[in-house]
Design a protein around this motif. Structure first.
Motif, PDB file in Angstrom:
ATOM      1  N   PHE A  23       0.801  -1.499  -0.238  1.00 52.83           N
ATOM      2  CA  PHE A  23      -0.203   0.268   0.072  1.00 52.83           C
ATOM      3  C   PHE A  23       0.749   1.404  -0.127  1.00 52.83           C
ATOM      4  O   PHE A  23       0.648   2.622   0.646  1.00 52.83           O
ATOM      5  CB  PHE A  23      -0.860   0.041   1.217  1.00 52.83           C
ATOM      6  N   GLU A  24       2.429   1.072  -1.203  1.00 50.35           N
ATOM      7  CA  GLU A  24       2.816   2.395  -0.706  1.00 50.35           C
ATOM      8  C   GLU A  24       2.941   3.908  -1.159  1.00 50.35           C
ATOM      9  O   GLU A  24       3.180   4.889  -1.092  1.00 50.35           O
ATOM     10  CB  GLU A  24       4.668   1.717  -1.495  1.00 50.35           C
ATOM     11  N   ASN A  25       1.854   3.990  -2.292  1.00 53.67           N
ATOM     12  CA  ASN A  25       1.426   4.783  -2.760  1.00 53.67           C
ATOM     13  C   ASN A  25       0.367   5.825  -2.411  1.00 53.67           C
ATOM     14  O   ASN A  25      -0.010   6.587  -3.410  1.00 53.67           O
ATOM     15  CB  ASN A  25       0.779   4.248  -4.104  1.00 53.67           C
ATOM     16  N   GLY A  26      -0.102   5.427  -1.316  1.00 57.00           N
ATOM     17  CA  GLY A  26      -1.345   6.234  -0.081  1.00 57.00           C
ATOM     18  C   GLY A  26      -1.186   5.829   0.883  1.00 57.00           C
ATOM     19  O   GLY A  26      -0.697   5.170   1.686  1.00 57.00           O
ATOM     20  N   TYR A  27      -1.872   6.544   1.434  1.00 55.34           N
ATOM     21  CA  TYR A  27      -2.985   6.515   2.565  1.00 55.34           C
ATOM     22  C   TYR A  27      -4.262   6.686   3.291  1.00 55.34           C
ATOM     23  O   TYR A  27      -5.135   6.378   2.013  1.00 55.34           O
ATOM     24  CB  TYR A  27      -2.237   7.735   3.708  1.00 55.34           C
ATOM     25  N   SER A  28      -4.483   5.860   4.346  1.00 56.30           N
ATOM     26  CA  SER A  28      -6.485   6.217   4.952  1.00 56.30           C
ATOM     27  C   SER A  28      -6.141   7.528   4.639  1.00 56.30           C
ATOM     28  O   SER A  28      -7.564   7.254   4.611  1.00 56.30           O
ATOM     29  CB  SER A  28      -6.595   4.936   5.912  1.00 56.30           C
ATOM     30  N   SER A  29      -6.030   8.210   5.445  1.00 52.38           N
ATOM     31  CA  SER A  29      -6.358   8.879   6.682  1.00 52.38           C
ATOM     32  C   SER A  29      -5.719  10.279   6.390  1.00 52.38           C
ATOM     33  O   SER A  29      -4.273   9.779   6.719  1.00 52.38           O
ATOM     34  CB  SER A  29      -7.535   9.006   7.340  1.00 52.38           C
ATOM     35  N   PHE A  30      -5.451  10.994   6.575  1.00 51.10           N
ATOM     36  CA  PHE A  30      -4.249  12.263   7.680  1.00 51.10           C
ATOM     37  C   PHE A  30      -5.670  12.854   9.031  1.00 51.10           C
ATOM     38  O   PHE A  30      -6.690  13.577   8.549  1.00 51.10           O
ATOM     39  CB  PHE A  30      -4.101  13.260   6.412  1.00 51.10           C
ATOM     40  N   HIS A  31      -4.315  12.783   9.721  1.00 47.01           N
ATOM     41  CA  HIS A  31      -5.004  13.555  11.198  1.00 47.01           C
ATOM     42  C   HIS A  31      -4.827  14.687  11.563  1.00 47.01           C
ATOM     43  O   HIS A  31      -3.514  14.891  11.925  1.00 47.01           O
ATOM     44  CB  HIS A  31      -5.344  12.628  13.259  1.00 47.01           C
ATOM     45  N   VAL A  32      -5.509  16.094  11.568  1.00 49.99           N
ATOM     46  CA  VAL A  32      -4.950  17.223  11.288  1.00 49.99           C
ATOM     47  C   VAL A  32      -5.260  18.339  12.582  1.00 49.99           C
ATOM     48  O   VAL A  32      -6.142  17.631  12.679  1.00 49.99           O
ATOM     49  CB  VAL A  32      -4.991  17.827  10.661  1.00 49.99           C
ATOM     50  N   VAL A  33      -4.317  18.689  13.122  1.00 48.47           N
ATOM     51  CA  VAL A  33      -4.841  19.386  14.365  1.00 48.47           C
ATOM     52  C   VAL A  33      -4.699  21.595  13.546  1.00 48.47           C
ATOM     53  O   VAL A  33      -4.122  21.419  12.743  1.00 48.47           O
ATOM     54  CB  VAL A  33      -3.659  20.084  15.102  1.00 48.47           C
ATOM     55  N   LEU A  34      -6.217  22.207  13.351  1.00 53.62           N
ATOM     56  CA  LEU A  34      -6.594  23.124  12.885  1.00 53.62           C
ATOM     57  C   LEU A  34      -6.328  24.293  13.875  1.00 53.62           C
ATOM     58  O   LEU A  34      -6.594  24.127  14.724  1.00 53.62           O
ATOM     59  CB  LEU A  34      -7.600  22.986  11.930  1.00 53.62           C
ATOM     60  N   LYS A  35      -6.113  25.829  13.097  1.00 54.36           N
ATOM     61  CA  LYS A  35      -5.676  26.908  13.816  1.00 54.36           C
ATOM     62  C   LYS A  35      -7.234  27.793  14.875  1.00 54.36           C
ATOM     63  O   LYS A  35      -8.077  27.375  12.978  1.00 54.36           O
ATOM     64  CB  LYS A  35      -4.521  27.799  13.142  1.00 54.36           C
ATOM     65  N   PRO A  36      -8.019  27.623  15.611  1.00 61.21           N
ATOM     66  CA  PRO A  36      -8.765  28.431  16.092  1.00 61.21           C
ATOM     67  C   PRO A  36      -9.748  29.435  14.724  1.00 61.21           C
ATOM     68  O   PRO A  36      -8.570  30.213  14.585  1.00 61.21           O
ATOM     69  CB  PRO A  36      -8.653  28.734  17.239  1.00 61.21           C
ATOM     70  N   GLY A  37     -10.536  28.453  14.609  1.00 58.69           N
ATOM     71  CA  GLY A  37     -11.239  29.209  13.523  1.00 58.69           C
ATOM     72  C   GLY A  37     -11.190  29.690  12.268  1.00 58.69           C
ATOM     73  O   GLY A  37     -11.621  30.175  11.385  1.00 58.69           O
ATOM     74  N   THR A  38     -10.289  28.844  11.636  1.00 60.30           N
ATOM     75  CA  THR A  38      -9.821  27.961  10.007  1.00 60.30           C
ATOM     76  C   THR A  38     -10.553  27.044   9.749  1.00 60.30           C
ATOM     77  O   THR A  38     -10.413  26.856   8.671  1.00 60.30           O
ATOM     78  CB  THR A  38      -8.225  28.354  10.240  1.00 60.30           C
ATOM     79  N   GLU A  39     -11.713  26.201   9.667  1.00 60.23           N
ATOM     80  CA  GLU A  39     -12.458  24.897  10.240  1.00 60.23           C
ATOM     81  C   GLU A  39     -13.089  25.446   8.585  1.00 60.23           C
ATOM     82  O   GLU A  39     -12.779  24.601   7.703  1.00 60.23           O
ATOM     83  CB  GLU A  39     -12.837  24.603  10.779  1.00 60.23           C
ATOM     84  N   GLU A  40     -14.137  26.424   8.495  1.00 61.08           N
ATOM     85  CA  GLU A  40     -14.207  26.389   7.450  1.00 61.08           C
ATOM     86  C   GLU A  40     -13.615  26.886   6.363  1.00 61.08           C
ATOM     87  O   GLU A  40     -13.794  26.515   4.966  1.00 61.08           O
ATOM     88  CB  GLU A  40     -15.652  27.359   7.203  1.00 61.08           C
TER      89      GLU A  40
END
Length: 389
Positions: A205-222
């Motif tokens: 499965f070397e060419n991809g991922y299942s997901s990315f988990h990230v932390v966003l800066k407050p107020g930048t979600e939309e």
């Protein structure tokens, strides 16, 4: 309208103490079953909801609803990692964790005929830094580039043969368990973790991922979500971890529906038992009903009085049922006994909502079982009632 005192109902129940006790115990047994089943559902929901970190988001391939179904090509990783909305740590590194989730047999070190579904998660060092509730219980984390795994505490309790230092053959490699981890009792404790590069090689499965988990800066979600939609190079969606695991917890809602069906079936029997008790009470107290009517108490007062009597029985049964459920839970160790739904391992969780649900079930049984006898008592003719011996 004159109201018949509740003391009259209490004295009547004490006169019929044997039948009253049997009826209350019948309701108590129904409530006990309902509370225990609702506690199982609460434990599953709690396990899933605890896995979501506030401020953390999951990026999945567009249109998918689980990490196991998702596939994101490797070239999209650099585009996403450089987004300005993603927060950074003290060293300036993006709080960005590429992860891979594949099915795994938790009974890997048992005879081949045994299969227990679990998830094997491939992670980079960023995953350990980002998940604040994660902690080692024993051993260490898997090293990068090594055929090593860490096992969640719930799986470790379920499979004691997979202790630190255990080796087993799985896939194309011989793996070693090097650590046991906990995460506040969340669904992550149902998983096995390893180095993402090793897992990608083993699963081809070397060419991809299942997901990315990230932390966003407050107020930048939309702004972040809109950017993912507008960038033609990306084929992903983002959802907050809280919302993601709340969606996964809907399986608990479906189980709650089954609990209600079971409660309805067993509760019907208890309602009929209560109905028989109240009908017998009406038959024995025909003369009393006539006297009450003669004293000026109307049909509404008589109906309400007999219905209250049924509800008092039901509440008593509900309280006893809650106490029985709690006692049985502690005696049988249900709060520590592990169960599983799919790949999620959890324990029962006695909650206020489950106990309240038991009382509500008892009240419904009392109302349903007492309404028709109360109606009959209120409709008895006064003269005929007084003639009864």
């Amino acid at each position: 309208m004159a109201v018949i005192p509740i003391t009259y109902n209490l004295r009547s129940l004490m006169v019929r103490r044997t039948t009253s006790l049997m009826t209350a115990l019948g309701i108590a047994l129904v409530v006990m079953v309902v509370v225990i089943l609702l506690s199982f559902v609460s434990g599953l929901r709690q396990s899933l909801e605890l896995a979501g970190e506030p401020g953390h988001w999951i990026i999945l391939s567009r249109g998918t609803v689980s990490e196991g179904e998702s596939y994101i090509p490797r070239e999209q990783s650099d585009i996403l990692r450089s987004r300005p909305e993603i927060a950074t740590d003290a060293s300036g590194a993006a709080l960005f964790s590429p992860e891979m989730v594949v099915p795994f047999n938790a009974a890997a070190n048992r005879p081949a005929i045994q299969f227990r579904p679990a998830s094997l998660r491939g992670v980079s060092p960023a995953a350990y830094r980002m998940r604040r509730g994660l902690k080692l219980v024993a051993g260490r984390w898997p090293a990068q580039g090594r055929d090593e795994m860490a096992i969640g505490e719930k799986q470790a309790a379920r499979f004691p043969e997979l202790g630190v230092g255990t080796t087993f053959k799985y896939g194309r490699r011989t793996w070693t368990i090097v650590g046991v981890f906990a995460d506040r009792g969340s669904a992550l404790e149902s998983e096995f973790w390893t180095d993402i590069d090793v897992l990608q090689q083993d699963a081809r499965f070397e060419n991809g991922y299942s997901s990315f988990h990230v932390v966003l800066k407050p107020g930048t979600e939309e702004e972040f979500r809109n950017a993912l939609t507008e960038d033609a190079r990306l084929t992903v969606d983002a959802i907050s971890e809280k919302d993601f695991f709340a969606e996964q917890a809907k399986v608990a809602d479906r189980l709650r529906g089954l609990v209600l069906i079971v409660g309805l079936i067993v509760g019907t029997g208890a309602a009929f038992g209560g109905m028989n008790t109240m009908y017998a009470a009406v038959a024995r107290r025909t003369r009393e009903v006539g006297v009450l009517r003669t004293l000026g108490f109307g049909r509404g007062s008589v109906l309400t009085s007999f219905l209250i009597e049924s509800v008092i029985l039901a509440i008593a049964g509900g309280v006893v049922g809650d106490l029985l459920a709690i006692s049985l839970g502690f005696a049988a160790g249900l709060n520590h006994r592990l169960m599983s739904v799919g790949a999620v391992v959890f324990s029962s969780a006695f909650s206020v909502s489950a106990l309240v649900g038991g009382i509500v079930a008892a009240l419904l049984i009392g109302i349903v079982g007492g309404l028709m006898p109360a109606w009959r008592a209120s409709r008895l003719p006064i003269l005929e009632s007084l003639r009864e011996a």
